[in-house]
Scaffold this motif. Structure first.
Motif, mmCIF file in Angstrom:
data_model
loop_
_atom_site.group_PDB
_atom_site.id
_atom_site.type_symbol
_atom_site.label_atom_id
_atom_site.label_comp_id
_atom_site.label_asym_id
_atom_site.label_seq_id
_atom_site.Cartn_x
_atom_site.Cartn_y
_atom_site.Cartn_z
ATOM 1 N N ALA A 146 -2.835 -4.427 0.542
ATOM 2 C CA ALA A 146 -3.859 -4.442 -0.504
ATOM 3 C C ALA A 146 -4.552 -5.796 -0.557
ATOM 4 O O ALA A 146 -5.778 -5.882 -0.595
ATOM 5 C CB ALA A 146 -3.232 -4.109 -1.855
ATOM 6 N N SER A 147 -3.774 -6.906 -0.527
ATOM 7 C CA SER A 147 -4.394 -8.233 -0.593
ATOM 8 C C SER A 147 -5.197 -8.504 0.670
ATOM 9 O O SER A 147 -6.208 -9.215 0.624
ATOM 10 C CB SER A 147 -3.321 -9.306 -0.762
ATOM 11 N N SER A 161 2.408 4.051 -0.506
ATOM 12 C CA SER A 161 3.406 3.439 -1.381
ATOM 13 C C SER A 161 2.879 3.500 -2.804
ATOM 14 O O SER A 161 1.692 3.706 -3.021
ATOM 15 C CB SER A 161 3.625 1.982 -0.984
ATOM 16 N N PRO A 162 3.773 3.341 -3.801
ATOM 17 C CA PRO A 162 3.258 3.121 -5.150
ATOM 18 C C PRO A 162 2.560 1.760 -5.176
ATOM 19 O O PRO A 162 2.589 1.030 -4.185
ATOM 20 C CB PRO A 162 4.518 3.125 -6.010
ATOM 21 N N THR A 163 1.922 1.398 -6.286
ATOM 22 C CA THR A 163 1.161 0.150 -6.324
ATOM 23 C C THR A 163 2.101 -1.034 -6.515
ATOM 24 O O THR A 163 1.895 -1.878 -7.366
ATOM 25 C CB THR A 163 0.138 0.164 -7.457
ATOM 26 N N GLN A 164 3.109 -1.084 -5.697
ATOM 27 C CA GLN A 164 4.125 -2.104 -5.801
ATOM 28 C C GLN A 164 4.844 -2.168 -4.465
ATOM 29 O O GLN A 164 4.880 -1.191 -3.733
ATOM 30 C CB GLN A 164 5.131 -1.694 -6.890
ATOM 31 N N PHE A 166 2.866 -2.972 0.393
ATOM 32 C CA PHE A 166 1.651 -2.653 -0.365
ATOM 33 C C PHE A 166 0.878 -3.924 -0.665
ATOM 34 O O PHE A 166 -0.346 -3.987 -0.503
ATOM 35 C CB PHE A 166 2.018 -1.939 -1.668
ATOM 36 N N ARG A 167 1.590 -4.974 -1.123
ATOM 37 C CA ARG A 167 0.932 -6.229 -1.476
ATOM 38 C C ARG A 167 0.199 -6.799 -0.266
ATOM 39 O O ARG A 167 -0.938 -7.253 -0.360
ATOM 40 C CB ARG A 167 1.983 -7.222 -1.989
ATOM 41 N N ASP A 206 7.595 -6.558 -6.509
ATOM 42 C CA ASP A 206 7.488 -6.166 -5.102
ATOM 43 C C ASP A 206 8.828 -6.308 -4.403
ATOM 44 O O ASP A 206 9.227 -5.462 -3.601
ATOM 45 C CB ASP A 206 6.456 -7.049 -4.386
ATOM 46 N N GLU A 245 5.596 1.102 3.994
ATOM 47 C CA GLU A 245 4.659 1.019 2.867
ATOM 48 C C GLU A 245 3.202 0.982 3.338
ATOM 49 O O GLU A 245 2.306 1.314 2.572
ATOM 50 C CB GLU A 245 4.965 -0.209 2.013
#
Lengths: 317, 279
Positions: free
Chosen positions: B235-236, B224-227, B231-232, B80, B220
């Motif tokens: 997503a979290s 964003s890509p899964t990174q 994103f973190r 990340d 992001e």
């Protein structure tokens, strides 16, 4: 001031011209696909040849269809007049003439940009006032208490170097989970984004009086509140307003980011919805509304600053 | 309940210690110790209060859980960090700063440009430019390129305003001296005005570094890509894994503070002649 009007207008005109010109290559692929469906012949005729060509080359080889670039629905880059039309449609027309508008119903339509701007503005303003008040209070504490100064100030300074706005979505989601919704979560974000710059700026400002001036107050046997009220606070005013301008810009960004995770109105929600559904003119209109809000907030602070400084006898303004 | 009482007692004890340390003449050691003790106090009180009041970890994780999340996922968070900080923020910062310095030199050269461009630039510098993120993500895709584009726009205007102010920061005496040496425009620029502008340029860089991190993280959120740190975080957040959200925020904060520290160190070497550095 007057010497700047012509150059500024020229720069703005150039920007507008660049924008219109940029629409050609940005939208040309979609325009050509549409024109082909309508039966026009396009150079080169095979779609497979066009796929590997650059957008600029396509635009140059098909000047006949260029005009359509400025009237595309859902364009990649909408033309300025399209954005202006959308802005007009979602503010004046929606509120003034539609059956949901304020003229017909007495309350703002939830489809209008005015409504979303109001949602954002009210959260920003409330949070900003709270954050600024807390920041000033903490700064006064820091200046008068050495332990607080040494403990808290370094952290307040460090907080300026970190992307603190990244906390915004979490604050909104967590407060939603405990049942706190609406204005409050966003106001909290806006408050903490205002809080740190105001604290740091205000500490600097309250410390501007030099030893000579402080000694003078002591010879008059002024009490601590008197020194604060008559010397330190007036001296801190320029610093206060400088940090308020930084704070208000940050808190507007914070509110907009805070509106992303929960889609319940506001310019941030409007932008995200626009980006989900490919409604580019909606994003641009929301962007201009956000710019307008920022300008309005900063203008308000500058107006208060001028009045305050004039009453304090600072002649330069 | 005992945890809450313990938290109160520890708070009182450590605060009393800080008051003692900051009394009288304060040495270099105390200057570092006092804020560290205060930071530790906050973490301990946070930990104990969360246990004592039974706050569920989906609302507010304990510092130790955040630390555990950091320790358990070093590879993930490093990925990340690379995606957001090195690819998005740093490349955007470099491009934005370079563009701003070039434009600033042009603005400085042509007075007409200064009168036309600078009012517009200082207006744009105050706007929420991060709002262009959804548009730029649409144009440049979900990869780091769109983040870099957002960062370029965010960094450009504050950097331009600072650099132009810096290039104007020479006295007529210094410029006259250059003229008596028969220096050409380019020589004056390289030997006098750019060095004189350095304190302003570093000021702009410090503002820009924070803005760059904010820009690449917020962009992001729009795709964003899964990174990536943004994103973190989002997503979290959706999984209510708040310990990971906090871990990502810690990584971002360390990156921001480290960037600031590095810039300050370089500034001290480059502008050693400036009164603020001679101290």
């Amino acid at each position: 001031m007057r010497r700047s009007v012509l150059p500024v207008l020229t720069v703005l005109a150039v920007l507008l011209a660049v924008w219109y010109a940029a629409c050609l290559p940005m939208n040309i692929r979609e325009v050509l696909t549409e024109a082909e469906r309508a039966g026009a012949t396009i150079d080169p005729p095979a779609a497979i040849d066009r796929r590997d060509m650059s957008r600029l080359a396509l635009a140059l080889r098909n000047p006949a269809h260029a005009g359509l670039s400025w009237s595309q629905d859902r364009a990649r880059l909408p033309a300025p007049h399209q954005v202006a039309a959308e802005f007009w449609q979602t503010t004046v027309v929606e509120e003034g003439y539609s059956r949901r508008g304020i003229v017909q119903t007495g309350s703002l339509s939830n489809r209008s940009l005015v409504y979303h701007a109001w949602v954002t503005l009210s959260a920003t303003a409330i949070g900003f006032v709270i954050g600024a008040a807390l920041g000033i209070a903490l700064a006064i504490g820091i200046v008068h208490n050495r332990a607080m100064d040494l403990s808290v100030l370094p952290w307040a300074v460090i907080s300026q170097t970190i992307p603190i706005v990244a906390l915004a979505p979490m604050v909104v989601v967590v407060l939603n989970a405990v049942g706190v919704q609406g204005l409050l979560p966003k106001a909290i974000i806006s408050a903490y984004l205002t809080f740190f710059p105001v604290t740091v700026g205000m500490v600097k400002g309250l410390r501007t009086p030099d030893a000579m001036q402080l000694d003078q107050m002591r010879t008059w046997s002024a009490s601590v509140p008197q020194v604060l009220w008559k010397l330190r606070l007036p001296a801190a005013m320029p610093y206060l307003f400088a940090s308020l301008k930084i704070g208000v810009a940050a808190s507007l960004v914070g509110t907009i980011v805070g509106e992303l995770p929960v889609q319940r109105g506001g310019l941030g929600a409007r932008m995200l919805a626009g980006s989900y559904y490919g409604q580019t003119t909606q994003i641009w209109a929301a962007l201009f509304m956000a710019a307008l809000l920022a300008a309005l907030l900063i203008w308000a602070i500058v107006a208060i600053e001028r009045r305050t400084l004039r009453r304090m006898g600072v002649a330069a303004l | 309940m005992t945890h809450v009482v313990a938290a109160g007692l520890i708070w009182a004890a450590l605060w009393a210690l800080n008051i003692r340390l900051s009394r009288g003449p304060v040495g270099q050691a105390a200057r570092i110790a006092v804020p560290l003790i205060f930071g530790a106090t906050i973490l301990i009180v946070w930990e104990l209060m969360v246990i004592g009041l039974d706050v569920p970890p989906v609302l507010l994780p304990r510092p130790r859980q955040i630390g555990a999340a950091l320790a358990a996922n070093p590879a993930l968070l490093w990925g990340d960090f690379v995606q957001t900080v090195l690819r998005g923020a740093l490349s955007g910062l470099a491009m934005g700063v370079a563009a701003a310095i070039v434009v600033a030199i042009l603005v400085d050269r042509f007075d007409w440009l200064r009168r036309g461009l600078m009012p517009v630039a200082s207006f744009l510098a105050a706007l929420p430019i991060v709002g262009t993120a959804p548009i730029l993500v649409m144009w440049f895709g979900f990869g780091w390129q769109s983040k870099a584009a957002v960062v370029v726009l965010m960094v450009f205007f504050p950097m331009l305003v600072n650099t132009v102010a810096g290039l104007a920061d020479t006295t007529s005496m210094q410029r006259d001296l250059m003229r008596t040496y028969g220096a050409r425009y380019g020589q004056t620029l390289v030997k006098l005005r750019l060095p004189a502008a350095m304190p302003f340029i570093f000021n702009g860089l410090k503002i820009g570094a924070t803005l760059a991190l904010i820009g690449s993280i917020v962009a992001e959120f729009f795709g964003s890509p899964t990174q990536g740190l943004g994103f973190r975080i989002s997503a979290s957040n959706g999984q209510l894994a708040l310990d990971m959200v906090w871990a990502a925020i810690v990584v971002g904060s360390v990156a921001g503070s480290a960037a600031y520290a590095i810039l300050t160190a370089i500034e001290a070497r480059v502008t050693f002649w400036h009164p603020s550095q001679r101290g």
